[in-house]
Write a protein that holds these residues in place. Structure first.
Motif, PDB file in Angstrom:
ATOM      1  N   LEU A  13     -73.137  -0.806  11.367  1.00 19.52           N
ATOM      2  CA  LEU A  13     -72.734   0.589  11.537  1.00 19.52           C
ATOM      3  C   LEU A  13     -73.257   1.160  12.852  1.00 19.52           C
ATOM      4  N   CYS A  14     -74.546   0.980  13.119  1.00 24.96           N
ATOM      5  CA  CYS A  14     -75.136   1.565  14.331  1.00 24.96           C
ATOM      6  C   CYS A  14     -74.583   0.913  15.591  1.00 24.96           C
ATOM      7  N   SER A  15     -74.415  -0.399  15.573  1.00 31.25           N
ATOM      8  CA  SER A  15     -73.862  -1.098  16.743  1.00 31.25           C
ATOM      9  C   SER A  15     -72.422  -0.682  16.989  1.00 31.25           C
ATOM     10  N   ASP A  34     -67.759 -10.569  17.931  1.00 31.80           N
ATOM     11  CA  ASP A  34     -67.872 -10.972  19.342  1.00 31.80           C
ATOM     12  C   ASP A  34     -69.111 -10.378  20.011  1.00 31.80           C
ATOM     13  N   LYS A  35     -69.459  -9.151  19.667  1.00 29.16           N
ATOM     14  CA  LYS A  35     -70.518  -8.453  20.395  1.00 29.16           C
ATOM     15  C   LYS A  35     -71.878  -8.469  19.708  1.00 29.16           C
ATOM     16  N   ILE A  37     -72.676  -9.872  15.840  1.00 29.82           N
ATOM     17  CA  ILE A  37     -73.071 -10.801  14.766  1.00 29.82           C
ATOM     18  C   ILE A  37     -72.113 -11.987  14.773  1.00 29.82           C
ATOM     19  N   ASN A  38     -72.419 -13.009  15.553  1.00 34.59           N
ATOM     20  CA  ASN A  38     -71.498 -14.136  15.684  1.00 34.59           C
ATOM     21  C   ASN A  38     -71.768 -15.266  14.709  1.00 34.59           C
ATOM     22  N   ASP A  39     -72.779 -15.117  13.847  1.00 30.98           N
ATOM     23  CA  ASP A  39     -73.071 -16.175  12.881  1.00 30.98           C
ATOM     24  C   ASP A  39     -72.548 -15.840  11.488  1.00 30.98           C
ATOM     25  N   VAL A  40     -71.680 -14.819  11.422  1.00 27.36           N
ATOM     26  CA  VAL A  40     -71.072 -14.413  10.153  1.00 27.36           C
ATOM     27  C   VAL A  40     -69.561 -14.429  10.330  1.00 27.36           C
ATOM     28  N   SER A  41     -68.832 -14.830   9.297  1.00 28.46           N
ATOM     29  CA  SER A  41     -67.378 -14.936   9.405  1.00 28.46           C
ATOM     30  C   SER A  41     -66.722 -13.569   9.565  1.00 28.46           C
ATOM     31  N   THR A  42     -65.546 -13.594  10.151  1.00 23.86           N
ATOM     32  CA  THR A  42     -64.792 -12.353  10.324  1.00 23.86           C
ATOM     33  C   THR A  42     -64.456 -11.727   8.976  1.00 23.86           C
ATOM     34  N   ALA A  43     -64.153 -12.574   7.995  1.00 22.63           N
ATOM     35  CA  ALA A  43     -63.812 -12.080   6.649  1.00 22.63           C
ATOM     36  C   ALA A  43     -64.989 -11.323   6.036  1.00 22.63           C
ATOM     37  N   THR A  44     -66.192 -11.876   6.215  1.00 19.73           N
ATOM     38  CA  THR A  44     -67.383 -11.212   5.674  1.00 19.73           C
ATOM     39  C   THR A  44     -67.605  -9.867   6.371  1.00 19.73           C
ATOM     40  N   LEU A  45     -67.434  -9.848   7.681  1.00 19.25           N
ATOM     41  CA  LEU A  45     -67.607  -8.608   8.419  1.00 19.25           C
ATOM     42  C   LEU A  45     -66.551  -7.576   8.038  1.00 19.25           C
ATOM     43  N   ARG A  46     -65.344  -8.064   7.757  1.00 13.94           N
ATOM     44  CA  ARG A  46     -64.282  -7.152   7.325  1.00 13.94           C
ATOM     45  C   ARG A  46     -64.672  -6.504   5.995  1.00 13.94           C
TER      46      ARG A  46
END
Length: 341
Positions: A13-15, A34-35, A37-46
């Motif tokens: 949220l803050c980033s 990309d900016k 958290i690159n060690d987590v999948s896009t699906a998880t971030l979504r």
């Protein structure tokens, strides 16, 4: 502020809000990956972004588009910012030099601060002088002018307050009145001088200048109770150079607020009791600030709160750097000691 955000959600949220403040690009899972958290999948971030949206911190402008912060999201961000606030003193290297060149006039000092902050933040800046009654008197001088006026100079521990009054008086009467008031109120505040009628020890002693003192008291009461604003609103125009419709709407709201002196005094208020020094007001906390944000702080000189300062901008503004600029300047002002002014 809602509790219970995991460290990852807090980081996301803050980033994301900081990125949005910089370039107004919608927040996406791909951008976060990309900016930040690159060690987590896009699906998880979504899924994390979906959760933050459900909690009210983000919102989607379009069904298929990215997200943007809500006012509640900004509130969470700025609350964390203020909890962990650290001053970047390298940001305003010229502050000490510029303030060292100040005049002894309190009005000029405050005007200089308003100009300095406005230039440093590139945002509209307002100062409300609301602490003159708290200033401690060291000396009072009265100087006769032409056309039935006299200039009153209050030398205080925080600077000189000057005020012109309507009165016909001789040079001797002005000199005698100034000495009388200095003797009676040295070490007391301007407010104490204006609280009630002055008890004259001997009417014969003050007969030649009683009318002058009465005129001074009446005029100063009106002066202290009046609005004393220094508004630097020209910096609002740079926001109109951006092409986003939302920014144009926000800028109009900022300009409307800058034109409303009563509203400015109300929302800036008296910050002298603010223990944290910096506070941030968002649009959902005051209807007059709708669509805007205010970063506020007291101006304290030699231990006396003399004014309140506010930088006004859209909710999408760089809170960290603006708060840092305010903190550096106000901290430098508070270093002013008796004898420096």
């Amino acid at each position: 502020m809602k509790k219970g955000l995991s460290d990852r959600k807090k980081h996301i949220l803050c980033s994301a809000i900081e990125d949005y403040i910089k370039d107004a690009s919608p927040i996406t899972s791909g951008g976060v990956k990309d900016k930040h958290i690159n060690d987590v999948s896009t699906a998880t971030l979504r899924n994390e972004l979906n959760a933050l949206e459900a909690m009210g911190y983000l919102k989607q402008l379009h069904t298929s588009g990215g997200r943007v912060p809500t006012t509640e999201g900004y509130r969470y961000y700025v609350s964390l910012l203020l909890e962990n606030f650290e001053v970047d003193e390298s940001q305003l290297k010229k502050v000490e030099e510029e303030l060292s060149e100040r005049t002894t006039s309190l009005k000029d000092i405050l005007s200089s601060v308003a100009n300095l902050i406005s230039k440093a933040t590139n945002m509209p800046t307002v100062i409300v002088a609301n602490g003159y009654d708290k200033l401690i008197i060291e000396d009072i001088r009265i100087i006769p002018l032409i056309d039935g006026e006299a200039l009153v100079l209050f030398k205080t521990k925080s600077g000189i307050v000057n005020h012109t009054i309507k009165v016909v008086a001789s040079e001797k009467s002005c000199d005698d009145a100034g000495k009388y008031l200095t003797k009676k109120f040295n070490g007391k505040t301007i407010g104490e001088l204006l609280e009630g009628d002055i008890l004259y020890s001997s009417l014969a002693e003050v007969e030649s200048f009683k009318n002058l003192i009465d005129s001074l008291i009446k005029s100063m009461r009106e002066f202290i109770s009046s609005k004393k604003l220094d508004i630097r609103g020209e910096r609002a125009s740079h926001l109109l150079n951006e092409n986003e419709h939302q920014t144009v709407v926000e800028t109009k709201k900022i300009l409307n607020l800058l034109g409303d002196e009563d509203g400015l005094c109300e929302v800036i208020g008296d910050t002298s009791t603010n223990e944290n020094n910096i506070t941030i007001t968002l649009g959902d906390e005051n209807e007059k600030v709708d669509g805007c944000a205010l970063i506020k702080a007291p101006i304290v000189i030699n231990g006396t709160p003399v004014a309140s300062l506010a930088v006004i901008g859209p909710e999408r503004m760089d809170y960290a750097s603006i708060a840092s600029a305010i903190k550096v300047v106000t901290s430098e002002l508070n270093k002013i000691k008796e004898g420096d002014t």
